[in-house]
Design a protein around this motif. Sequence first.
Motif, mmCIF file in Angstrom:
data_model
loop_
_atom_site.group_PDB
_atom_site.id
_atom_site.type_symbol
_atom_site.label_atom_id
_atom_site.label_comp_id
_atom_site.label_asym_id
_atom_site.label_seq_id
_atom_site.Cartn_x
_atom_site.Cartn_y
_atom_site.Cartn_z
ATOM 1 N N ASP A 78 47.048 -9.545 -17.164
ATOM 2 C CA ASP A 78 48.055 -10.459 -17.707
ATOM 3 C C ASP A 78 48.417 -11.530 -16.677
ATOM 4 O O ASP A 78 48.566 -12.710 -17.016
ATOM 5 N N ALA A 79 48.582 -11.103 -15.419
ATOM 6 C CA ALA A 79 48.923 -12.058 -14.366
ATOM 7 C C ALA A 79 47.818 -13.093 -14.188
ATOM 8 O O ALA A 79 48.086 -14.288 -13.999
ATOM 9 N N PHE A 80 46.570 -12.643 -14.247
ATOM 10 C CA PHE A 80 45.441 -13.577 -14.108
ATOM 11 C C PHE A 80 45.476 -14.638 -15.205
ATOM 12 O O PHE A 80 45.340 -15.839 -14.944
ATOM 13 N N HIS A 81 45.647 -14.209 -16.454
ATOM 14 C CA HIS A 81 45.638 -15.161 -17.562
ATOM 15 C C HIS A 81 46.862 -16.077 -17.520
ATOM 16 O O HIS A 81 46.780 -17.247 -17.907
ATOM 17 N N LEU A 82 48.005 -15.538 -17.066
ATOM 18 C CA LEU A 82 49.192 -16.374 -16.935
ATOM 19 C C LEU A 82 48.950 -17.500 -15.926
ATOM 20 O O LEU A 82 49.235 -18.669 -16.209
ATOM 21 N N SER A 372 56.856 -14.577 -9.805
ATOM 22 C CA SER A 372 57.754 -15.344 -10.662
ATOM 23 C C SER A 372 57.143 -16.722 -10.877
ATOM 24 O O SER A 372 56.288 -17.173 -10.102
ATOM 25 N N ALA A 373 57.554 -17.368 -11.953
ATOM 26 C CA ALA A 373 57.009 -18.680 -12.286
ATOM 27 C C ALA A 373 58.100 -19.520 -12.916
ATOM 28 O O ALA A 373 59.026 -19.002 -13.546
ATOM 29 N N SER A 374 57.994 -20.826 -12.735
ATOM 30 C CA SER A 374 58.914 -21.735 -13.406
ATOM 31 C C SER A 374 58.646 -21.719 -14.908
ATOM 32 O O SER A 374 57.557 -21.349 -15.359
ATOM 33 N N ARG A 375 59.629 -22.117 -15.684
ATOM 34 C CA ARG A 375 59.564 -21.948 -17.130
ATOM 35 C C ARG A 375 58.392 -22.695 -17.759
ATOM 36 O O ARG A 375 57.776 -22.221 -18.703
ATOM 37 N N GLY A 380 54.801 -16.818 -20.709
ATOM 38 C CA GLY A 380 55.427 -15.669 -20.097
ATOM 39 C C GLY A 380 54.637 -14.397 -20.333
ATOM 40 O O GLY A 380 53.759 -14.333 -21.199
ATOM 41 N N MET A 381 54.957 -13.367 -19.562
ATOM 42 C CA MET A 381 54.309 -12.065 -19.743
ATOM 43 C C MET A 381 54.560 -11.531 -21.152
ATOM 44 O O MET A 381 53.673 -10.935 -21.767
ATOM 45 N N GLY A 382 55.766 -11.741 -21.672
ATOM 46 C CA GLY A 382 56.085 -11.261 -23.014
ATOM 47 C C GLY A 382 55.203 -11.895 -24.069
ATOM 48 O O GLY A 382 54.761 -11.231 -25.017
ATOM 49 N N THR A 383 54.915 -13.189 -23.896
ATOM 50 C CA THR A 383 54.045 -13.883 -24.844
ATOM 51 C C THR A 383 52.634 -13.315 -24.804
ATOM 52 O O THR A 383 52.004 -13.093 -25.857
ATOM 53 N N LEU A 384 52.125 -13.066 -23.607
ATOM 54 C CA LEU A 384 50.785 -12.493 -23.480
ATOM 55 C C LEU A 384 50.714 -11.112 -24.119
ATOM 56 O O LEU A 384 49.711 -10.768 -24.769
ATOM 57 N N ARG A 385 51.769 -10.330 -23.959
ATOM 58 C CA ARG A 385 51.764 -8.990 -24.554
ATOM 59 C C ARG A 385 51.847 -9.062 -26.070
ATOM 60 O O ARG A 385 51.212 -8.254 -26.773
#
Length: 460
Positions: A78-82, A372-375, A380-385
């Motif tokens: 998830d972090a990679f794709h984000l 962490s990332a700016s908006r 977001g992680m929630g969107t990927l999930r």
Amino acid sequence: MELLADPEFAQVDAQVRAVGACENPVRLSGETVTSEVGSGLVVDLFSSVDAPGGAIVVRCMNRRRSRCRSCSALYQADAFHLVRAGFVGGKGVPEHVREHPMVFATLTAPSFGPVHRKPDLSRPTDRCRPRRDDPRCVHDRPLGCGVRHEPADVLIGQPMCLACYDYAGHVLFNALATRLWGAFAEALYRRLARAGGVRNAEIRKLVRVEYVRAMEYQARGLVHFHVGLRLDGPEDREAPPVWATSEVLAAAVISAASAVSISAPESKAFGSYVLRFGSQLDARPIVLDAAQGFPAERAAGYFAKYVTKGTEDARGTDNPVTHRSQISLWAPTRHVAAVMHTAWTLSQRPEFAGLGLDRWCHMLGFGGHVMSASRRFSVGMGTLRRIRVDHKAAQAAAERGGESVRVETVAERQWRYAGRGWQTEAISNYAEGVYEDALEARVLAREAAALERLRGGEVA
């Protein structure tokens, strides 16, 4: 063999595979009743009564590889794709962001005393700290070391003299690192305003700095930040002004990180500290073509690697400390024990009470997010999930032949915590084997895909 002979083995196998062979799943008991809106007709009843052990299992979702390899691999993906979406677009991020100025930067911690260091493997004669004059500290301990340490040597990151090392400064830097980052972000805008020839109050009307930041522990137990920065225009992910280039951004990062500082709370017992980043700073432009510089895919891979780490690089522990006496049991080295004892001691002082150092003692004082990332940097992680859940739901619907009739329904859920971990050691061992098989299958699939690409290139 007993597990294979169990009549519930097929259900156990399905549970293990449904959660990706999670090492420490959460068990839940209860039921979900789905009924039609209006008529109240029950259209589906899902209960844990018939499940093995009377409970269903869900992933632990722990990001640390030391706790769960399966869930940490999912978090890593998830972090990679984000991060990748923030660099090249996709997942709802417009693809034109790949043309914006981007920089990969590393912000390190300052020195709080000399430590044993890992030699540069590219230099065969490199040694730890060679000194011809054999200098010694006030405690008559040598400040030099002529040994070429092996990469796994436990001495790497350990102070030359424990009594000389500034442990209070070490802990306070970790505790206030995110505040120092905040000050750096403000200073970065001021440097960009200077580069663009505008006032500080006007720079945010011209550019926006979007970022993703990952934390990593150095061997000495201090945190440092790896940062991916992207320059956008003032509106949502539009192009920045022509003067805002990757080179301008990289220079602004180095200038801001070199100059920024914050003050720690003053203490009669420990004095005052002005905290800064270390002198070893790096900022390089991110490009799409690997032949021309630092590629975006490689940067995304770096961030994905960092997020599954804890304090293991500093030879720390991931067990939360609830009493000082636990430190000597869990700290593997004298240096880590000294950092943890200092964090616990500082937490008892009223001037440091707001830092939560007792809570983050096992993290060597750092209480921020690992990533962490700016908006507007990416999704977001929630969107990927949610994307992953929707994808699996669509696959399940396709296997059932699709939904012929859609009715509006409502679900009533009543679930209770029933425990953590697999019910028996046999199931736990079986889950480990399932994960190993899945890991091997993924490796073989990647190798086959790489070979196929190579053959395609040869044919072309």
